[in-house]
Design a protein around this motif. Structure first.
Motif, short mmCIF file in Angstrom:
data_model
loop_
_atom_site.label_atom_id
_atom_site.label_comp_id
_atom_site.label_asym_id
_atom_site.label_seq_id
_atom_site.Cartn_x
_atom_site.Cartn_y
_atom_site.Cartn_z
N ASN A 154 38.94 61.61 18.34
CA ASN A 154 39.67 61.00 17.23
C ASN A 154 38.77 60.29 16.28
O ASN A 154 38.23 59.11 16.65
N LEU A 214 38.04 57.34 13.91
CA LEU A 214 39.01 56.27 13.56
C LEU A 214 38.17 55.31 12.97
O LEU A 214 36.97 55.00 13.09
N ASP A 254 37.37 51.59 12.39
CA ASP A 254 37.89 50.29 13.27
C ASP A 254 38.00 49.18 12.34
O ASP A 254 37.01 48.83 11.38
N LEU A 275 47.32 53.14 22.66
CA LEU A 275 47.99 53.62 21.42
C LEU A 275 48.84 52.55 20.66
O LEU A 275 49.64 51.81 21.56
N GLY A 298 34.39 54.30 13.63
CA GLY A 298 34.66 54.12 15.05
C GLY A 298 35.32 55.31 15.71
O GLY A 298 35.00 56.57 15.14
N GLY A 299 36.01 55.13 16.68
CA GLY A 299 36.47 56.72 17.42
C GLY A 299 35.59 56.89 18.62
O GLY A 299 34.26 57.00 18.27
N SER A 300 36.19 56.80 19.85
CA SER A 300 35.09 56.87 20.93
C SER A 300 33.98 58.01 20.99
O SER A 300 32.84 57.53 20.89
N ASN A 313 31.60 57.87 18.35
CA ASN A 313 30.39 56.65 18.27
C ASN A 313 29.56 57.17 19.18
O ASN A 313 28.24 57.19 18.94
N CYS A 330 41.86 51.70 13.97
CA CYS A 330 41.91 50.96 15.28
C CYS A 330 41.60 49.59 15.09
O CYS A 330 40.66 49.25 14.57
N LEU A 336 41.72 46.95 22.13
CA LEU A 336 41.79 47.97 20.99
C LEU A 336 43.15 48.55 20.73
O LEU A 336 43.82 48.97 21.74
N ALA A 376 44.91 51.80 18.88
CA ALA A 376 44.63 52.69 17.90
C ALA A 376 45.76 53.16 17.36
O ALA A 376 47.02 53.68 18.10
N LEU A 404 46.46 56.66 15.65
CA LEU A 404 45.68 57.81 15.50
C LEU A 404 46.02 58.51 14.19
O LEU A 404 45.12 59.16 13.70
N PHE A 458 40.33 60.31 25.76
CA PHE A 458 41.31 59.88 24.62
C PHE A 458 41.80 61.15 24.11
O PHE A 458 42.95 61.04 23.52
N ASN A 478 32.57 45.73 21.92
CA ASN A 478 33.29 46.97 21.31
C ASN A 478 32.36 48.23 21.08
O ASN A 478 31.04 47.99 20.58
N GLY A 479 32.54 49.25 21.63
CA GLY A 479 31.59 50.53 21.69
C GLY A 479 30.44 50.54 22.32
O GLY A 479 29.84 51.39 22.60
N ASP A 502 30.87 53.37 24.77
CA ASP A 502 30.43 54.84 23.85
C ASP A 502 28.85 54.81 23.69
O ASP A 502 28.26 55.87 23.81
#
Ligand code: 26A
Length: 338
Positions: free
Chosen positions: A7, A9, A11, A33, A56-58, A61, A116, A127, A129, A131, A163, A289-290, A293
């Protein structure tokens, strides 16, 4: 070399307060979500706090971090996902390009690019999200296109955060079965407790194809509870997850559980090993954050080079340590990893 799908995203990150978390019923450390009660969170956040917009987006990243570690060649990492026709989508595309990632987005006109809300309090981050367009990824309209599928076939290593099970489990299965057929590693992340809880069927379908399973301590505990492992001991959980049935028996599964500042647990079928993380002073942490990832990105950058496990872990610890010293999943110009 490396293929990821997930996904994409944007952030929207801010340091918030406990009142804000309470208002939206958020835990200090979680990934969820967005639903009805979070409808106004984005606007509210922008109004009340000083926000930063970050790519972002896992999985995306992890691809950016892996590419940063790999350096050359450019576009060693490919990423698939769905964005809208808007400014957020354009920003994500630009950030991926700057990072040297070959981002091939499906573009939909029927939804806005996903975002997100990253609600930072101290060392924690919650977090939420939304989507939106990311949810519109359609296997038949993107993954199955000959030019896209050719890229998948070419890759050496596959990584998809759990995810994406909420969006296109069929796409994940297609990649996972290809990996098994070609005897290449397929890597999955547990990503969030809600997935083991509410996407158990999708997870069960994928697990036999998983060569490397990533997760953190909270996700490992939830996974164990949902699967009836009857233990809270993370080392035992890693062993049990490692031993779950596997499709491609030529490649023993690796289970890698991170635990924040505590040692990373790795089960390989023969033994469970602990690897200490790099030390960091609390005042040097900007936001976590991250971090997970980034760990995965570092790990994968060495896995594609077929480096030994110790080297993959050492790289993962380095990239995680780098990212928590910065806002969001962002990176300095060049890695300093030797
Ligand atoms: C389906 N959900 C909830 C999500 C995400 C997500 N990426 C994909 N799907 N929820 C949060 N993230 C991303 O995780 C990163 C930090 O690990 C955020 O965009 C953030 O960049």
């Amino acid at each position: 070399m490396l293929f990821g799908m997930g996904n994409p995203l944007l952030d929207i990150s801010a340091i918030v307060d406990k009142d804000f978390l309470d208002k939206y019923g958020l835990k200090a450390n979680d990934q969820i979500l967005a639903d009805e009660k979070h409808k106004e969170i984005f606007e509210d956040m922008v109004k009340r706090f000083s926000v930063e917009y970050l790519a972002g987006g896992s999985t995306q990243n992890s691809m950016r971090v892996a590419q940063w570690m790999i350096g050359h060649p450019c576009k060693a990492a490919t990423f698939f996902g769905c964005v809208g026709e808007d400014a957020f989508g354009a920003t994500l595309r630009r950030k991926a390009e700057e990072a040297g990632v070959d981002a091939r987005y499906q573009v939909t006109s029927s939804a806005a690019t996903g975002s997100c809300a990253v609600c930072v309090t101290g060392d924690n981050r919650s977090l939420v999200a939304n989507l939106a367009a990311a949810n519109g990824y359609v296997k038949e309209q993107h993954l199955d296109l000959p030019e896209n599928w050719a890229l998948v076939q070419k890759a050496r290593v596959y990584y998809i955060a759990g995810f994406f099970m909420t969006v296109s489990p069929d796409s994940m299965m297609a990649v996972a079965t290809l990996a098994a057929k070609q005897n290449k590693p397929f890597c999955l992340n547990l990503s969030a407790p809600f997935l083991a809880q509410h996407y158990g069927a999708e997870l069960s379908r994928l697990l036999p194809y998983v060569d490397v399973l990533f997760g953190n301590e909270t996700e490992a505990a939830t996974f164990a509870r949902e699967r009836g492992f009857e233990t809270e001991d993370i080392e035992v959980i890693s062993k049990k997850a490692q031993a779950l049935p596997k499709q491609n028996t030529a490649r023993p599964r690796l289970v890698v559980f991170t635990q924040g500042k505590d040692p990373t647990v790795v089960a390989n079928g023969k033994e469970v090993r602990l690897f200490s993380v790099l030390p960091i002073k609390p005042e040097e942490i900007i936001d976590t954050n991250g971090a997970g990832d980034a760990f995965v990105g570092g790990f994968l950058s060495k896995l594609v080079m077929e480096c030994p496990l110790e080297e993959c872990i050492r790289a993962g610890h380095y990239t995680a340590n780098t990212v928590i010293r910065r806002s969001g999943c962002t990176l300095p110009a060049l890695p300093d990893f030797h």
